[in-house]
Scaffold this active site. Structure first.
Site, PDB file in Angstrom:
ATOM      1  CE  LYS A 115     -21.946 -55.928 -60.973  1.00  0.00           C
ATOM      2  NZ  LYS A 115     -21.174 -55.516 -59.767  1.00  0.00           N
ATOM      3  CE  LYS A 217     -32.200 -53.798 -57.694  1.00  0.00           C
ATOM      4  NZ  LYS A 217     -31.184 -54.609 -56.986  1.00  0.00           N
ATOM      5  CE  LYS A 220     -24.052 -47.626 -57.087  1.00  0.00           C
ATOM      6  NZ  LYS A 220     -23.581 -47.630 -55.705  1.00  0.00           N
TER       7      LYS A 220
END
Length: 354
Positions: A115, A217, A220
């Site tokens: 991240k 994957k 969103k």
């Protein structure tokens, strides 16, 4: 007290739209687990500000997650549904766990590296300490089990490490306060306060991939809305996205071995199997040899049948924010009662004046 009372805890971040992967990988499991377990399900809104501090509509996203829980079948009367920030004991225990955890442990967390990317020096301290807060989320209720996916296994191992270190460091004080449980850490019998939480893995979790790229994957955060099926999508939108889903020119194979090297075919077959509650092998026994022009309409019909009732109930719940807010408020009060008891005992064990 001879043993920890079995308790399941899990949470979902209120960031962006929930999609099919969230439903199949997490929320549907929450519904199944509540039939045989005492469960606490949390909208982890404190976690949502670790990577992005300012949100356009955080309250709306919190309500949306709660609506998805309830629309999918979670019973907020029998179990607890609440938002994390309503229980300040999460943050209090997280600070204590920041002092228990070692910097080396945090530096090994692969999700932080992913991240934060290359600009790690500019990442928030909250993002680095995220796993410590996650441990506090679980252990402030002394939960014993957590349903986890592959991306959270390392964080759960850290929660166990934190619980183990706290138990060992404070074992004499835990025994003196009479708050603990006889347990074994490694091969050493001790008197510990926090359970070493166990993962709940109910068979292989469906790994739902992007409809536009079967090697990534479903997310969103993907720029293309065509890459995912959102839980708030209507039947027409679901049908359009599945029709436009990337495929290859070959017919479906008759056995799972034939899905190797065909990520998009594998993904669509996997989605069908997960929605139908069957296996990929079962799906291929039914559809082996057919073209996607035949398979996609069948997948559309199944997806709409499964998701439309959830979508409709979510929309109804989101139109009545008073009802959703009431559920979260009541759940927060019940969660706070449990967390308050834990923190009183933890303060006593550490030696804080109360």
């Amino acid at each position: 007290m001879n043993e920890f009372k079995p308790l399941v805890f899990s949470g979902v971040q209120p960031t962006g739209n929930l999609h099919l992967g969230n439903y199949l990988g997490a929320i549907r499991k929450f519904v199944a687990l509540q039939d045989t377990n005492d469960c606490i399900y949390c909208v982890v809104d404190l976690h949502s500000i670790t990577a992005q501090l300012v949100h356009e509509d955080l309250r709306g996203q919190i309500r949306s997650i709660a609506a998805a829980f309830i629309a999918s079948g979670v019973d907020p009367q029998k179990h607890i549904v609440f938002n994390q920030s309503a229980v300040p004991q999460h943050a209090e225990l997280a600070w204590i766990f920041n002092c228990v955890a070692r910097i080396g442990w945090m530096n090994r967390m692969t999700q932080f590296k992913d991240k934060a990317g290359k600009d790690r020096e500019n990442a928030s301290l909250g993002l680095l300490a995220y796993p410590s807060l996650m441990a506090a989320d679980i252990l402030v209720y002394r939960a014993t089990h957590v349903p986890v996916g592959d991306d959270q296994k390392q964080h759960l191992e850290l929660a166990r490490d934190i619980a183990q270190k706290f138990n060992i460091d404070f074992q004499e004080k835990i025994r003196a306060t009479g708050q603990g449980v006889d347990m074994v850490v490694g091969e050493e019998p001790i008197h510990g306060y926090f359970p070493l939480v166990e993962p709940l893995i109910d068979g292989p979790a469906p790994r739902v991939m992007s409809l536009r790229d079967g090697t990534k994957k479903m997310s969103k955060s993907d720029a293309s809305d065509l890459s995912r099926i959102n839980l708030m999508d209507d039947a027409e939108t679901i049908a359009r996205k599945i029709r436009k889903a990337k495929t290859d020119p070959d017919a479906l194979p008759s056995e799972t071995e034939g899905l190797k090297g065909r990520p998009e075919a594998d993904n669509l077959v996997g989605i069908y199997a997960a929605l139908a509650g069957s296996s990929k092998a079962d799906v291929l026994r039914e559809f082996g040899g057919v073209q996607f022009s035949v398979f996609k309409p069948a997948l559309i019909e199944l997806a709409v049948n499964v998701l439309s009732p959830i979508t409709g109930e979510m929309r109804r719940l989101m139109e009545d924010t008073t009802h959703i807010d009431g559920i979260l408020r009541q759940g927060g009060e019940r969660a706070r009662d449990r967390a308050t008891k834990t923190m009183k005992e933890v303060r006593d064990i550490i030696g804080f004046l109360q």
